[in-house]
Design a protein around this motif. Structure first.
Motif, PDB file in Angstrom:
ATOM      1  N   VAL A   1       0.841  -1.186   0.000  1.00  0.00           N
ATOM      2  CA  VAL A   1       0.000   0.000   0.000  1.00  0.00           C
ATOM      3  C   VAL A   1       0.882   1.244   0.000  1.00  0.00           C
ATOM      4  O   VAL A   1       1.778   1.380   0.820  1.00  0.00           O
ATOM      5  N   VAL A   2       0.614   2.153  -0.944  1.00  0.00           N
ATOM      6  CA  VAL A   2       1.360   3.415  -0.994  1.00  0.00           C
ATOM      7  C   VAL A   2       0.438   4.635  -0.984  1.00  0.00           C
ATOM      8  O   VAL A   2       0.890   5.741  -0.742  1.00  0.00           O
ATOM      9  N   SER A   3      -0.849   4.443  -1.252  1.00  0.00           N
ATOM     10  CA  SER A   3      -1.831   5.527  -1.166  1.00  0.00           C
ATOM     11  C   SER A   3      -2.787   5.207  -0.026  1.00  0.00           C
ATOM     12  O   SER A   3      -3.281   4.083   0.072  1.00  0.00           O
ATOM     13  N   TYR A   4      -3.018   6.199   0.816  1.00  0.00           N
ATOM     14  CA  TYR A   4      -3.915   6.023   1.950  1.00  0.00           C
ATOM     15  C   TYR A   4      -4.975   7.108   1.950  1.00  0.00           C
ATOM     16  O   TYR A   4      -4.714   8.247   1.557  1.00  0.00           O
ATOM     17  N   LEU A   5      -6.155   6.740   2.440  1.00  0.00           N
ATOM     18  CA  LEU A   5      -7.212   7.692   2.728  1.00  0.00           C
ATOM     19  C   LEU A   5      -7.774   7.286   4.080  1.00  0.00           C
ATOM     20  O   LEU A   5      -8.242   6.150   4.234  1.00  0.00           O
TER      21      LEU A   5
ATOM     22  N   PRO B   1       0.259   4.900  -6.397  1.00  0.00           N
ATOM     23  CA  PRO B   1       0.383   6.223  -5.784  1.00  0.00           C
ATOM     24  C   PRO B   1      -0.657   7.205  -6.333  1.00  0.00           C
ATOM     25  O   PRO B   1      -1.095   7.085  -7.472  1.00  0.00           O
ATOM     26  N   GLY B   2      -1.059   8.158  -5.487  1.00  0.00           N
ATOM     27  CA  GLY B   2      -1.974   9.217  -5.911  1.00  0.00           C
ATOM     28  C   GLY B   2      -3.349   8.734  -6.320  1.00  0.00           C
ATOM     29  O   GLY B   2      -4.006   9.348  -7.154  1.00  0.00           O
ATOM     30  N   LYS B   3      -3.800   7.633  -5.753  1.00  0.00           N
ATOM     31  CA  LYS B   3      -5.055   7.016  -6.182  1.00  0.00           C
ATOM     32  C   LYS B   3      -6.294   7.770  -5.674  1.00  0.00           C
ATOM     33  O   LYS B   3      -7.323   7.782  -6.338  1.00  0.00           O
ATOM     34  N   PHE B   4      -6.194   8.414  -4.513  1.00  0.00           N
ATOM     35  CA  PHE B   4      -7.371   9.047  -3.915  1.00  0.00           C
ATOM     36  C   PHE B   4      -7.411  10.530  -4.254  1.00  0.00           C
ATOM     37  O   PHE B   4      -6.430  11.243  -4.136  1.00  0.00           O
ATOM     38  N   ARG B   5      -8.596  10.977  -4.679  1.00  0.00           N
ATOM     39  CA  ARG B   5      -8.805  12.368  -5.063  1.00  0.00           C
ATOM     40  C   ARG B   5      -9.722  13.048  -4.036  1.00  0.00           C
ATOM     41  O   ARG B   5     -10.338  12.367  -3.211  1.00  0.00           O
ATOM     42  N   PRO B   6      -9.847  14.363  -4.092  1.00  0.00           N
ATOM     43  CA  PRO B   6     -10.704  15.067  -3.122  1.00  0.00           C
ATOM     44  C   PRO B   6     -12.146  14.542  -3.101  1.00  0.00           C
ATOM     45  O   PRO B   6     -12.766  14.481  -2.040  1.00  0.00           O
ATOM     46  N   GLU B   7     -12.669  14.156  -4.251  1.00  0.00           N
ATOM     47  CA  GLU B   7     -14.053  13.645  -4.249  1.00  0.00           C
ATOM     48  C   GLU B   7     -14.167  12.321  -3.499  1.00  0.00           C
ATOM     49  O   GLU B   7     -15.211  12.025  -2.913  1.00  0.00           O
ATOM     50  N   HIS B   8     -13.099  11.522  -3.484  1.00  0.00           N
ATOM     51  CA  HIS B   8     -13.112  10.289  -2.685  1.00  0.00           C
ATOM     52  C   HIS B   8     -13.188  10.640  -1.196  1.00  0.00           C
ATOM     53  O   HIS B   8     -13.931  10.018  -0.438  1.00  0.00           O
ATOM     54  N   GLU B   9     -12.403  11.641  -0.804  1.00  0.00           N
ATOM     55  CA  GLU B   9     -12.439  12.079   0.592  1.00  0.00           C
ATOM     56  C   GLU B   9     -13.823  12.596   0.959  1.00  0.00           C
ATOM     57  O   GLU B   9     -14.328  12.312   2.048  1.00  0.00           O
ATOM     58  N   ASP B  10     -14.462  13.343   0.065  1.00  0.00           N
ATOM     59  CA  ASP B  10     -15.816  13.854   0.324  1.00  0.00           C
ATOM     60  C   ASP B  10     -16.800  12.712   0.547  1.00  0.00           C
ATOM     61  O   ASP B  10     -17.614  12.757   1.478  1.00  0.00           O
TER      62      ASP B  10
END
Length: 90
Positions: free
Chosen positions: A23-27, A49-58
């Motif tokens: 695992v290299v991308s975390y949310l 890497p860089g898999k999660f975007r702001p809309e995923h966080e939302d």
């Protein structure tokens, strides 16, 4: 995450433990009760890497808010149930 200079500095593993998923991308989003207490968290990881975007966080933040409401409601239900049982035993 692995590019952060702090990565791998903490014992006992100094990085990912042997056999850990790559695992290299975390949310991570906290589940916060109505009282402001952190009662849990939702954690996601991905091998790219860089898999999660702001809309995923939302989306995950909204799910965490619903989980917090459900946990608060369950706690309130148990409190009311306990009070009713106490009344019945008097």
């Amino acid at each position: 995450m692995t590019q952060d200079p702090r990565y791998g500095q903490n014992p006992p593993h100094h990085g990912m433990p042997e056999g850990h998923l790559p695992v290299v991308s975390y949310l991570a989003v906290p589940v916060v009760s109505k009282d402001g207490d952190v009662v849990g968290g939702l954690f996601f990881g991905h091998q790219e890497p860089g898999k999660f975007r702001p809309e995923h966080e939302d989306i995950v933040t909204a799910i965490a808010a619903q989980a917090a409401i459900a946990l608060d409601n369950a706690r309130l239900y148990e409190e009311v149930k306990w009070l009713n049982e106490k009344k019945m035993s008097l």
